[in-house]
Write a protein that holds these residues in place. Structure first.
Motif, PDB file in Angstrom:
ATOM      1  N   GLU A 169       0.830  -1.205   0.000  1.00  0.00           N
ATOM      2  CA  GLU A 169       0.000   0.000   0.000  1.00  0.00           C
ATOM      3  C   GLU A 169       0.867   1.259   0.000  1.00  0.00           C
ATOM      4  O   GLU A 169       0.575   2.223  -0.701  1.00  0.00           O
ATOM      5  N   VAL A 170       1.940   1.258   0.780  1.00  0.00           N
ATOM      6  CA  VAL A 170       2.845   2.413   0.820  1.00  0.00           C
ATOM      7  C   VAL A 170       3.476   2.628  -0.549  1.00  0.00           C
ATOM      8  O   VAL A 170       3.560   3.759  -1.052  1.00  0.00           O
ATOM      9  N   LEU A 171       3.909   1.547  -1.190  1.00  0.00           N
ATOM     10  CA  LEU A 171       4.514   1.664  -2.517  1.00  0.00           C
ATOM     11  C   LEU A 171       3.498   2.173  -3.535  1.00  0.00           C
ATOM     12  O   LEU A 171       3.829   2.980  -4.411  1.00  0.00           O
ATOM     13  N   LYS A 172       2.252   1.727  -3.428  1.00  0.00           N
ATOM     14  CA  LYS A 172       1.218   2.216  -4.337  1.00  0.00           C
ATOM     15  C   LYS A 172       0.975   3.709  -4.133  1.00  0.00           C
ATOM     16  O   LYS A 172       0.780   4.457  -5.097  1.00  0.00           O
ATOM     17  N   GLU A 173       0.974   4.151  -2.881  1.00  0.00           N
ATOM     18  CA  GLU A 173       0.776   5.573  -2.598  1.00  0.00           C
ATOM     19  C   GLU A 173       1.917   6.405  -3.171  1.00  0.00           C
ATOM     20  O   GLU A 173       1.688   7.481  -3.726  1.00  0.00           O
ATOM     21  N   ILE A 174       3.140   5.900  -3.046  1.00  0.00           N
ATOM     22  CA  ILE A 174       4.294   6.611  -3.614  1.00  0.00           C
ATOM     23  C   ILE A 174       4.148   6.697  -5.128  1.00  0.00           C
ATOM     24  O   ILE A 174       4.355   7.748  -5.736  1.00  0.00           O
ATOM     25  N   ARG A 175       3.780   5.570  -5.750  1.00  0.00           N
ATOM     26  CA  ARG A 175       3.585   5.558  -7.201  1.00  0.00           C
ATOM     27  C   ARG A 175       2.511   6.553  -7.613  1.00  0.00           C
ATOM     28  O   ARG A 175       2.682   7.333  -8.559  1.00  0.00           O
ATOM     29  N   ASP A 176       1.391   6.562  -6.910  1.00  0.00           N
ATOM     30  CA  ASP A 176       0.297   7.462  -7.251  1.00  0.00           C
ATOM     31  C   ASP A 176       0.723   8.919  -7.096  1.00  0.00           C
ATOM     32  O   ASP A 176       0.357   9.779  -7.904  1.00  0.00           O
ATOM     33  N   ALA A 177       1.517   9.194  -6.054  1.00  0.00           N
ATOM     34  CA  ALA A 177       2.004  10.566  -5.850  1.00  0.00           C
ATOM     35  C   ALA A 177       2.931  10.982  -6.981  1.00  0.00           C
ATOM     36  O   ALA A 177       2.857  12.114  -7.482  1.00  0.00           O
ATOM     37  N   VAL A 178       3.793  10.075  -7.424  1.00  0.00           N
ATOM     38  CA  VAL A 178       4.714  10.384  -8.523  1.00  0.00           C
ATOM     39  C   VAL A 178       3.927  10.625  -9.808  1.00  0.00           C
ATOM     40  O   VAL A 178       4.199  11.569 -10.550  1.00  0.00           O
ATOM     41  N   VAL A 179       2.937   9.780 -10.069  1.00  0.00           N
ATOM     42  CA  VAL A 179       2.122   9.947 -11.268  1.00  0.00           C
ATOM     43  C   VAL A 179       1.374  11.270 -11.219  1.00  0.00           C
ATOM     44  O   VAL A 179       1.293  11.996 -12.216  1.00  0.00           O
ATOM     45  N   ALA A 180       0.827  11.597 -10.082  1.00  0.00           N
ATOM     46  CA  ALA A 180       0.093  12.855  -9.941  1.00  0.00           C
ATOM     47  C   ALA A 180       1.024  14.043 -10.129  1.00  0.00           C
ATOM     48  O   ALA A 180       0.663  15.042 -10.757  1.00  0.00           O
TER      49      ALA A 180
END
Length: 168
Positions: free
Chosen positions: A136-147
């Motif tokens: 979940e933490v890695l997904k949040e980091i990915r989503d933040a980078v994409v955003a």
């Protein structure tokens, strides 16, 4: 030129050394001993209880299909007799055996195995929770980078950035 074939004795030894053969032999011996116990219960307890309501032995319950149902002078049965009491006795022995095996062996073993499985799943659940949390933490980091990329700013090394302007 002839191939060496394993001898009969070697094949028999290999057969006996398999674990399931020994387990089966033990089960047969214990089953035979258990059969004696069940037979004693039927003869010592069930038959007297039945005898309180009728004859002393289940084997004596019969019905006559074709008369006369009696033993002749030559010792052979005349007529056709159905010995349903013997079938009832065998059925009772089977039910008693099945009940004892189920309640004293199968049910406790099933409960024990269920507890062990629950403990194993609980341990795996803790590991899975940790793995899911990291995921979940890695997904949040990915989503933040994409955003951040879609907003136009980079802020991270290796991300898209504006091309250098030529000052020339």
């Amino acid at each position: 030129m002839s191939e060496s074939k394993p001898s009969l004795l070697e094949g028999f030894k290999a057969f006996l050394m398999r674990g399931n053969v020994i387990d089966l032999a033990v089960a047969v011996v214990i089953g035979a001993a258990f059969t004696n116990i069940v037979n004693a219960v039927v003869k010592g307890v069930i038959n007297p209880l039945v005898g309180a309501f009728g004859t002393k032995d289940l084997d004596s319950y019969t019905s006559c299909l074709k008369a006369p149902c009696r033993v002749g002078a030559d010792g052979e049965m005349e007529g056709i007799q159905i010995a349903w009491g013997s079938v009832l006795g065998a059925t009772l022995q089977f039910l008693i055996t099945a009940a004892v095996v189920y309640f004293l062996m199968v049910l406790p073993m099933a409960k024990y195995l269920a507890r062990r499985e629950a403990q194993r799943r609980a341990k795996e659940g803790v590991k899975e929770t940790l793995e899911v949390t990291e995921l979940e933490v890695l997904k949040e980091i990915r989503d933040a980078v994409v955003a951040q990329r879609s907003a136009g700013g980079s802020g991270l090394a290796g991300g898209p950035s504006a091309p250098p302007q030529d000052r020339g």
